[in-house]
Every structure is written in structure tokens, then in C-alpha cells.
Write an enzyme that holds these catalytic residues in place. Structure first.
Site, PDB file in Angstrom:
ATOM      1  CE  LYS A 132     -22.977   1.310  15.786  1.00 19.54           C
ATOM      2  NZ  LYS A 132     -23.188   1.155  17.165  1.00 19.54           N
TER       3      LYS A 132
ATOM      4  CE1 TYR B  15     -25.807   4.558  14.518  1.00 25.42           C
ATOM      5  CE2 TYR B  15     -25.767   3.776  16.792  1.00 25.42           C
ATOM      6  CZ  TYR B  15     -26.059   3.617  15.341  1.00 25.42           C
ATOM      7  OH  TYR B  15     -25.902   2.243  14.861  1.00 25.42           O
TER       8      TYR B  15
END
Length: 400
Positions: A156, A241
């Protein structure tokens, strides 16, 4: 060893439990909400994985890019996995190739550089390609791995743009191979407990959320502040996140976002191409909001907190590789930390072996890039930005 289908169900459960403990799935005590954390105690492997565990079969993983994350986290985790193993590497640095070959006993035929990468198509030792490169290179190497007929994990954030993400998904679908994004925290038990408590409204509906994640960047990885390579600054790297944690705790995708860039302490230096920080808010259909912050200019708390009708849920520290701690208004979560990357990669191997979907598919990576792009637009325009066109994909707790 007895064939799996001749083993009793109770013995099978004990076998899986023992293996799960070996994977670091051990939990302690009980939750202050709902008694023993039995739903987290075992990794639910399919029959093909149980057979592989009995016979010692492991899928081979090749790491593409040997930077800090591969070196410090993924390679060590692959020494703890049960269903997969480190089988190959791709690097443009001969010295790294020599060091890794020696350290991990890799044969010459499983060591590639970026020019010879496509020869991996002829290597049966490699089942999974894990792309761990700067963000702007993800699409190219996912597409090349797809053409080589390999399953792929991509780190990611998935890519700089939604268009890149769609191209990657299409390539993997055309190849008929599994595709997963490296969202390790979906396999981490503290975060799984946040999913359960939030989505099931154990302490009542969530009224608001807060998430912070950032650090003082010292330019040890310069590509992170090179917009062409990174696609953006801390929002892409650390803010994702916060975005993820809010969504899987709430169990919903926001309907709109607003945002503001944080003050830039070095506009002609480190942060001349990317933002130094972003403060943003996500609005949900029920009127609740999530206030989030990320930064490369400030050491932040690493926090994920939800205020509910009857109390709160919180992880702090929340997003690191270890040392995560959780609590609620009713008491501590009492969950041990686990090898996050090992659990993530073994879960993907289980998906491959049993032909079942991953809980962190490419479509989730696309969703997050669409949301990050919406946050950037909100910061640039000062306007609320609708997210009605964002990919609708969620990790619903206990969905597996």
C-alpha cells in the site's frame, strides 16, 4: 501421517489450534466485552491448507524491491510463515543480491534484476510476487507479474491514481490469479477486535472517531517526498492507516470529506513537492464524523479511537509493527501482539490454496486511492467533496 479426511473433527481443530499458536495467534485473558476472545483464537484454514500444513508444502514468495520494509519486516516474517516461504528476490543492486542469497540460501536461478524479472514466468519455485517498490512502480510490476502468471501482493498505497489501480485489477483478472493489497492490520487481532466492537455496536452506535498517524521525516527514504514516485506525502504513506482504521471500525464508507493542509515548515526543502501534513474529516451517512491527522513534520500518537453511545474503543499505539495496545471504556482488550506480516502472507497463501477471495482485494486498494484523491481535492479547493462514486468494498468482521 494420516490423510486429513481420516482425522476426527476434534483432532483437526486441535491440529489447527496448535499451528495457529505457532503463527503467533496466541491471545491472553478475556475481553471486557463479550467474554473469551474465542473468535480470534484460531486461523480458519481451508482443507487444502490443512493438507499443506501436514505435508510441509509451502508456496514460494519473491520479494520485488529489497528496501527497508522487505529487509526489516517481510523477509523475517517469511521465516515464521507456515504456508509460504521466501523463494526469490528481485533487486537492481548486485551487492544486495549477493547478501540475500547468502543469508537466505537462495539459488541463483531465483534471483532477478528488473531487466530479467519477466523470466520469472518459467520459474515454478515462485508462486507469489510481492511488489515492495515505490508507489509509482507498483502498476508496472503488478502487470508484469500478472503476465508471468503469478499471484500478487502489492504494498500500500496501491498506486498513485485510480486509473492505475483499475489497470492493475484488470491485468490480474485477465491472468486469473489472486491479487491482494498489503494491508497487514486486517490480520492483526487488536484491529480485528476494533472491527468486531465497532461494527457490531457492542458499546452502542459509534458517534465519532479520531485517528492520528505521523512521524518526523528525516529523508532516509527520499522517494517518499518525490511526488512522481510516491504520488503524495504523508497522506499516502501514513494517513492511509487512519483512513482504513476508521472505515473498518465504523463498518461504513464516508459520504463526503473535508480537508486542510497542515503548515509546511520546509516548503523549499523536504516538502517542496509533497504536503508536510493533512488534517481531514470524513462524514458518514448517520451524521457521525471522523477527525484524522497525518504528518511528516510531527511525531504523532498513532491512535485510533471511537466514541460510542455507551463508552469508547481505542488503540494506542495503533498502527506500528508491534506494541499495539487496546482498551475500551470497560477495560483492557488483553490481546497479545502477533507477527502481522506472517499472518497476512499466510492468509493470502490460504486464499490461493483454497481458491477463496482475500479480505483485502485490489478493489479495496482502489477504494482507498479514490478516497485519498478526494481528500487532496478537498484540501486544494477548501470545499466538501462527495465520495458517492467511490468503490463500495468493506471488510466486514466475521465475514470469513
Amino acid at each position: 501421517m494420516k490423510p486429513l479426511d481420516s482425522v476426527s473433527s476434534s483432532s483437526r481443530r486441535e491440529f489447527v489450534r496448535t499451528l495457529s499458536l505457532g503463527l503467533g495467534a496466541t491471545l491472553v485473558g478475556s475481553s471486557a466485552l463479550g467474554g473469551p476472545l474465542s473468535w480470534l483464537e484460531e486461523i480458519s484454514y481451508g482443507p487444502a491448507s490443512l493438507e499443506a500444513l501436514q505435508t510441509g508444502r509451502q508456496l514460494g514468495v519473491a520479494l520485488v524491491g529489497l528496501g527497508k520494509y522487505s529487509t526489516g519486516q517481510l523477509a523475517p516474517a517469511l521465516q515464521q510463515t507456515k504456508l509460504c516461504k521466501l523463494a526469490g528476490i528481485v533487486t537492481g543492486t548486485p551487492a544486495k543480491a549477493a547478501q540475500w542469497k547468502k543469508q537466505y540460501s537462495l539459488p541463483d536461478k531465483n534471483v532477478y534484476d528488473y531487466k530479467t524479472f519477466d523470466r520469472i514466468v518459467d520459474n515454478p519455485d515462485i508462486d507469489i510476487v510481492y511488489v515492495v517498490l515505490p508507489v509509482a512502480l507498483h502498476a508496472e510490476y503488478v502487470e508484469r507479474a500478472a503476465k508471468a502468471g503469478k499471484h500478487v501482493i502489492c504494498e500500500k498505497p496501491m498506486a498513485p491514481t485510480a486509473e492505475d489501480c483499475r489497470r492493475m485489477i484488470s491485468a490480474m483478472q485477465k491472468a486469473g490469479k489472486k491479487f491482494s493489497i498489503g494491508y497487514r492490520l486486517h490480520f492483526e487481532p487488536h484491529h480485528q477486535e476494533m472491527m468486531r466492537l465497532g461494527q457490531k455496536q457492542v458499546l452502542g452506535p459509534i458517534k465519532g472517531l479520531v485517528a492520528d498517524n505521523g512521524f518526523r521525516f528525516n529523508n532516509d527514504t527520499p522517494w517518499r517526498v518525490d511526488k512522481e514516485l510516491s504520488g503524495g506525502g504523508p497522506l499516502m504513506d501514513m494517513g492511509i492507516y487512519c483512513l482504513q482504521g476508521v472505515i473498518y471500525t465504523k463498518g461504513e464508507i464516508p459520504v463526503s470529506v473535508t480537508a486542510k493542509l497542515a503548515p509546511n515548515p520546509d516548503p523549499k526543502g523536504l516538502f517542496k513537492e509533497v504536503e508536510a501534513g493533512v488534517n481531514w474529516q470524513m462524514q458518514f451517512a448517520d451524521g457521525s464524523v471522523a477527525d484524522c491527522r497525518t504528518s511528516y513534520a510531527e511525531n504523532m500518537n498513532s491512535r485510533l479511537r471511537a466514541e460510542t453511545a455507551k463508552g469508547f474503543l481505542e488503540l494506542q499505539p495503533a498502527f506500528g509493527y508491534g506494541g499495539i495496545e487496546g482498551r475500551t471504556s470497560q477495560g483492557p482488550m488483553n490481546i497479545q501482539n502477533v507477527p502481522q506480516q506472517a499472518r497476512q502472507m499466510d492468509d493470502f497463501a490460504d486464499c490461493i490454496l483454497n481458491n477463496k477471495p482475500t479480505r483485502v482485494p485490489g478493489e479495496m486498494g482502489l477504494r482507498d486511492i479514490q478516497l485519498l484523491q478526494a481528500i487532496y481535492r478537498a484540501a486544494e479547493t477548501g470545499q466538501k467533496v462527495s465520495t458517492k462514486d467511490v468503490q463500495q468494498v468493506l471488510d466486514k468482521t466475521n465475514s470469513r
